[in-house]
Write an enzyme that holds these catalytic residues in place. Structure first.
Site, PDB file in Angstrom:
ATOM      1  N   ASP A  13       0.864  -1.195   0.000  1.00 22.46           N
ATOM      2  CA  ASP A  13       0.000   0.000   0.000  1.00 22.46           C
ATOM      3  C   ASP A  13       0.896   1.239   0.000  1.00 22.46           C
ATOM      4  OD1 ASP A  13      -2.317   1.639   0.182  1.00 22.46           O
ATOM      5  OD2 ASP A  13      -2.255   1.628   2.373  1.00 22.46           O
ATOM      6  N   SER A  14       0.266   2.393  -0.184  1.00 21.02           N
ATOM      7  CA  SER A  14       1.017   3.652  -0.111  1.00 21.02           C
ATOM      8  C   SER A  14       1.462   3.945   1.323  1.00 21.02           C
ATOM      9  CB  SER A  14       0.131   4.793  -0.584  1.00 21.02           C
ATOM     10  OG  SER A  14      -1.033   4.841   0.238  1.00 21.02           O
ATOM     11  N   CYS A  77      -4.598  -1.652  -1.761  1.00 26.25           N
ATOM     12  CA  CYS A  77      -4.865  -0.238  -1.987  1.00 26.25           C
ATOM     13  C   CYS A  77      -5.870  -0.124  -3.123  1.00 26.25           C
ATOM     14  CB  CYS A  77      -3.559   0.458  -2.361  1.00 26.25           C
ATOM     15  SG  CYS A  77      -3.751   2.177  -2.840  1.00 26.25           S
ATOM     16  N   GLU A 155      -3.677   7.679   9.087  1.00 30.76           N
ATOM     17  CA  GLU A 155      -2.220   7.568   9.289  1.00 30.76           C
ATOM     18  C   GLU A 155      -1.850   8.088  10.681  1.00 30.76           C
ATOM     19  OE1 GLU A 155       0.618   6.776   7.254  1.00 30.76           O
ATOM     20  OE2 GLU A 155      -0.708   5.858   5.771  1.00 30.76           O
ATOM     21  N   CYS A 191     -11.300   2.573   0.691  1.00 33.31           N
ATOM     22  CA  CYS A 191      -9.883   2.903   0.848  1.00 33.31           C
ATOM     23  C   CYS A 191      -9.443   2.075   2.040  1.00 33.31           C
ATOM     24  CB  CYS A 191      -9.705   4.388   1.124  1.00 33.31           C
ATOM     25  SG  CYS A 191      -8.023   4.808   1.667  1.00 33.31           S
ATOM     26  N   HIS A 193      -7.332   2.489   4.190  1.00 30.17           N
ATOM     27  CA  HIS A 193      -7.072   3.252   5.419  1.00 30.17           C
ATOM     28  C   HIS A 193      -8.325   3.356   6.306  1.00 30.17           C
ATOM     29  CE1 HIS A 193      -3.328   4.570   3.525  1.00 30.17           C
ATOM     30  NE2 HIS A 193      -2.980   5.130   4.682  1.00 30.17           N
TER      31      HIS A 193
HETATM   32  N1  DGL Z   1      -4.936   3.069   1.085  1.00 31.18           N
HETATM   33  C1  DGL Z   1      -5.144   3.552  -0.240  1.00 31.18           C
HETATM   34  C2  DGL Z   1      -6.457   3.066  -0.814  1.00 31.18           C
HETATM   35  O1  DGL Z   1      -6.941   2.012  -0.458  1.00 31.18           O
HETATM   36  C3  DGL Z   1      -4.967   5.019  -0.563  1.00 31.18           C
HETATM   37  C4  DGL Z   1      -4.331   5.981   0.338  1.00 31.18           C
HETATM   38  C5  DGL Z   1      -3.591   7.091  -0.396  1.00 31.18           C
HETATM   39  O2  DGL Z   1      -4.197   8.073  -0.847  1.00 31.18           O
HETATM   40  O3  DGL Z   1      -2.382   6.917  -0.541  1.00 31.18           O
HETATM   41  O4  DGL Z   1      -7.026   3.693  -1.666  1.00 31.18           O
END
Ligand code: DGL
Length: 271
Positions: A13-14, A77, A155, A191, A193
């Site tokens: 992931d990012s 992600c 985060e 997402c 996150h």
């Molecule tokens: N966790 C990522 C997702 O599922 C994106 C987070 C980011 O913007 O880097 O979309």
């Protein structure tokens, strides 16, 4: 064929969002070695252009898989998966599991047929996402909310910062302000996150709103590949490593949350 080591799964992931997916994989398949890779050098992905993101994901995955060959790759992600999956599947020679918005199960569980779609600004407008809505939620009113700040709040939460209630309220306001908003009974957490903020989201949206994410479905898909590749978990004690593409002091603040999730080893692969 039986292996003399645990299956090795690269979860990518990012940032820290993919940990919500890693958690589900650990729950359903204990005894795998997880490499959790965060491309913190290029975080966030949700505001990046398409050409830039495809090139970045390609570069990072090449680097990671060169140094740490894996049996299965999970792109944990939505922002990356909804764009780069065809490219990654074409260019990398291992099973790839992508995480995409759980629109189909959400449309199925919704009684009111008014569902929210909470994602990054990139994911809400991806052709892939729009196609999912057309294919599986044609009988629903979908209220899309693309927000990058919510990613930052998740985060920060993993670094011990309590999410600001006023910010959350204003991020979620488009749901309440929508003409059909009162009837919304389901929200897709599109997402990775956002499941990390599940308690806070429920507090603001109300307990009557079901929050649907892809975590368990992804873990089941990993199970399919473990079976297909005849990989056997639990050969040795699992070794979980958290990797970052940028060495930064900020990683130390994540250590307690990583340890809670079983990632006691931290490494850097500069990209
Ligand atoms: N966790 C990522 C997702 O599922 C994106 C987070 C980011 O913007 O880097 O979309």
């Amino acid at each position: 064929m039986s292996y003399k080591r645990n299956p090795r799964i690269l979860v990518f992931d990012s940032g820290v969002g993919g940990l919500s997916i890693a958690q589900e994989i650990q729950r359903l398949h204990p005894g795998c070695d997880l490499i959790y890779a965060s491309d913190n050098a290029a975080f966030p992905y949700g505001t990046k252009g398409e050409t830039e993101l495809i090139a970045r994901v390609d570069l990072v995955l090449r680097r990671l898989l060169d140094e740490h060959p894996a049996d299965i790759l999970v792109i944990a992600c939505n922002t990356a998966s909804t764009l780069t999956l065809p490219h990654v599947r074409r260019c990398f020679d291992l099973p790839v599991v992508g995480v995409v918005p759980a629109i189909k199960p959400a449309a199925r569980v919704s009684h009111s047929k008014v569902i929210g779609l909470l994602a990054t600004p990139a994911t809400v407008v991806r052709p892939y996402t729009l196609q999912l809505m057309e294919d599986y939620a044609a009988d629903c009113t979908v209220i899309p909310v693309g927000n990058a700040e919510l990613v930052q709040l998740a985060e920060a939460k993993l670094r011990g910062v309590i999410p600001d209630q006023r910010r959350l309220k204003s991020i979620l306001a488009p749901f309440a302000n929508h003409p059909q908003g009162r009837r919304m009974d389901t929200v897709v957490l599109a997402c990775t996150h956002f499941p990390l903020l599940r308690a806070e989201l429920t507090q603001h949206l109300g307990p009557h709103v079901a929050l649907v994410d892809s975590g368990e479905a992804i873990a089941r898909r990993v199970g399919h590949w473990l079976h297909t590749l005849t990989l056997e978990p639990g050969i040795q004690a699992p070794r979980n490593v958290a990797m970052f593409t940028l060495r930064s002091g900020d990683i130390d603040t994540l250590a307690p949350a990583l340890a809670d999730l079983g990632f006691n080893e931290v490494a850097t692969v500069p990209v």
